[in-house]
Design a protein around this motif. Structure first.
Motif, PDB file in Angstrom:
ATOM      1  N   ARG A 197      -7.615   9.817  -3.697  1.00  0.00           N
ATOM      2  CA  ARG A 197      -5.943  10.603  -3.611  1.00  0.00           C
ATOM      3  C   ARG A 197      -5.067  10.122  -4.274  1.00  0.00           C
ATOM      4  NH1 ARG A 197      -3.407   6.202   0.524  1.00  0.00           N
ATOM      5  NH2 ARG A 197      -1.521   7.088  -0.553  1.00  0.00           N
ATOM      6  N   TYR A 230      -3.166   3.404  -6.031  1.00  0.00           N
ATOM      7  CA  TYR A 230      -3.869   3.594  -5.012  1.00  0.00           C
ATOM      8  C   TYR A 230      -4.934   2.270  -4.427  1.00  0.00           C
ATOM      9  CZ  TYR A 230      -1.098   7.755  -4.955  1.00  0.00           C
ATOM     10  OH  TYR A 230      -0.226   8.918  -4.927  1.00  0.00           O
ATOM     11  N   ALA A 257      -5.309   0.606   2.088  1.00  0.00           N
ATOM     12  CA  ALA A 257      -5.371   2.871   3.036  1.00  0.00           C
ATOM     13  C   ALA A 257      -5.576   2.067   4.527  1.00  0.00           C
ATOM     14  CB  ALA A 257      -7.046   2.777   2.581  1.00  0.00           C
ATOM     15  N   ASP A 263      -6.826   8.057   5.959  1.00  0.00           N
ATOM     16  CA  ASP A 263      -7.020   8.074   5.025  1.00  0.00           C
ATOM     17  C   ASP A 263      -8.125   7.458   4.803  1.00  0.00           C
ATOM     18  OD1 ASP A 263      -4.677   9.592   4.250  1.00  0.00           O
ATOM     19  OD2 ASP A 263      -3.516   7.714   3.191  1.00  0.00           O
ATOM     20  N   TRP A 281     -11.205  10.426   3.343  1.00  0.00           N
ATOM     21  CA  TRP A 281     -11.781  10.424   2.231  1.00  0.00           C
ATOM     22  C   TRP A 281     -13.287  10.363   2.054  1.00  0.00           C
ATOM     23  CZ3 TRP A 281     -14.283   5.283   0.886  1.00  0.00           C
ATOM     24  CH2 TRP A 281     -14.984   5.196  -0.421  1.00  0.00           C
TER      25      TRP A 281
END
Length: 293
Positions: A130, A141, A146, A150, A154
């Motif tokens: 992030r 983060y 999250a 996202d 990831w």
């Protein structure tokens, strides 16, 4: 083309099989030396033995549940894909396989399920990802906070990066096994597989469509048809051959042939060989002598 997936080196030379996959590392953690006469096959993040020996390698869910065989929906244990030392060992194994035969098959690549992983290494990996993407510091983060988009992005980057690193070590054809779920978005959410991104690195996808009997095959056709739509390149189908009736296996092969580039048979070379012989015999036109009334 018909091929075989086997743990028995002598079966790789059987004339009925145009291609052989040799299981060098399987999901139990069992490992053997790669061979020159086959595409060596590596179970990447499925590894029960490694997880039992080092439980800190095992992915954990948001509820703290480890991805082990004790979970009712896992047939084997998993290793977290963010563990760098384990990944380095996998890459060395892949290099050894490529030294023996330039083609290699990557098996069991991905996160174990949608709710994995929330281990400390994944938390650090997500925070760094992030920060690289959005700026700021990793401390800004938190994986627990999250949103799904996202977190799934990831995870997909983690897996695609591993695939790229692995294929860089494979000078020949790179095969990649897919869990048999072509429904849009399922493999992305379940395992972190961005099929379009992975397709840029691998040469052929292999989809195992296993059944113990193959008495009906409509489901096989539905799944195979789904992968035609889901993938940007051709794929092959792997059928289970252990103790399957030859007529049923032959029919399943005919169905698979309609959708797949090639068909491979898993873990019973004798039954697979008998099926191929039966199919070849049935396809030959007989000769008629004398008058027929």
């Amino acid at each position: 083309m018909y091929g075989v997936v086997t743990r028995n080196e002598e079966e790789l030379d059987w004339a009925e099989f145009e291609l052989g996959f040799y299981e060098v590392k399987d999901v139990t953690g069992r490992a053997v030396e790669p061979v020159a006469s086959a595409v060596n096959m590596v179970s990447c993040f499925g590894d029960t033995a490694a997880g039992e020996a080092k439980p800190d390698l095992v992915p954990v869910s948001d509820e703290g549940e480890p991805a082990t065989r004790e979970r009712p929906y896992f047939d084997w244990g998993y290793i977290c894909p963010t563990r760098e030392r384990y990944r380095a060992g996998l890459l060395e194994t892949i290099e050894d396989c490529a030294d023996a035969n330039e083609a290699v098959r990557l098996d069991d690549v991905g996160f174990p399920r949608e709710e994995y992983c929330y281990c400390e290494h994944c938390r650090d990996s997500y925070a760094g990802w992030r920060a690289d993407r959005d700026g700021g510091e990793p401390a800004d983060y938190d994986l627990d906070e999250a949103d799904d988009a996202d977190r799934f992005d990831w995870r997909a980057d983690v897996i695609t990066e591993f695939v790229e690193e692995a294929v860089d070590r494979i000078p020949g054809r790179a095969y990649f096994t897919l869990y048999p779920d072509p429904y849009p978005g399922h493999l992305y959410r379940r395992a972190g597989l961005d099929l379009d991104a992975i397709a840029e690195h691998v040469d052929e996808f292999v989809v195992p469509l296993y059944d113990l009997v193959y008495e009906t095959t409509y489901w096989l056709e539905v799944i195979a048809s789904g992968f035609v739509d889901a993938l940007s390149k051709p794929f092959s189908i792997e059928l289970y051959a252990v103790d399957v009736d030859i007529d049923n296996l032959a029919h399943a092969t005919e169905v698979a042939d309609e959708y797949a580039e090639d068909v491979y048979f898993g873990y019973d070379a004798s039954q697979a060989r008998a099926t191929i012989r039966r199919m070849k015999a049935d396809s030959q036109d007989g000769q008629t002598f004398g008058d027929v009334e």
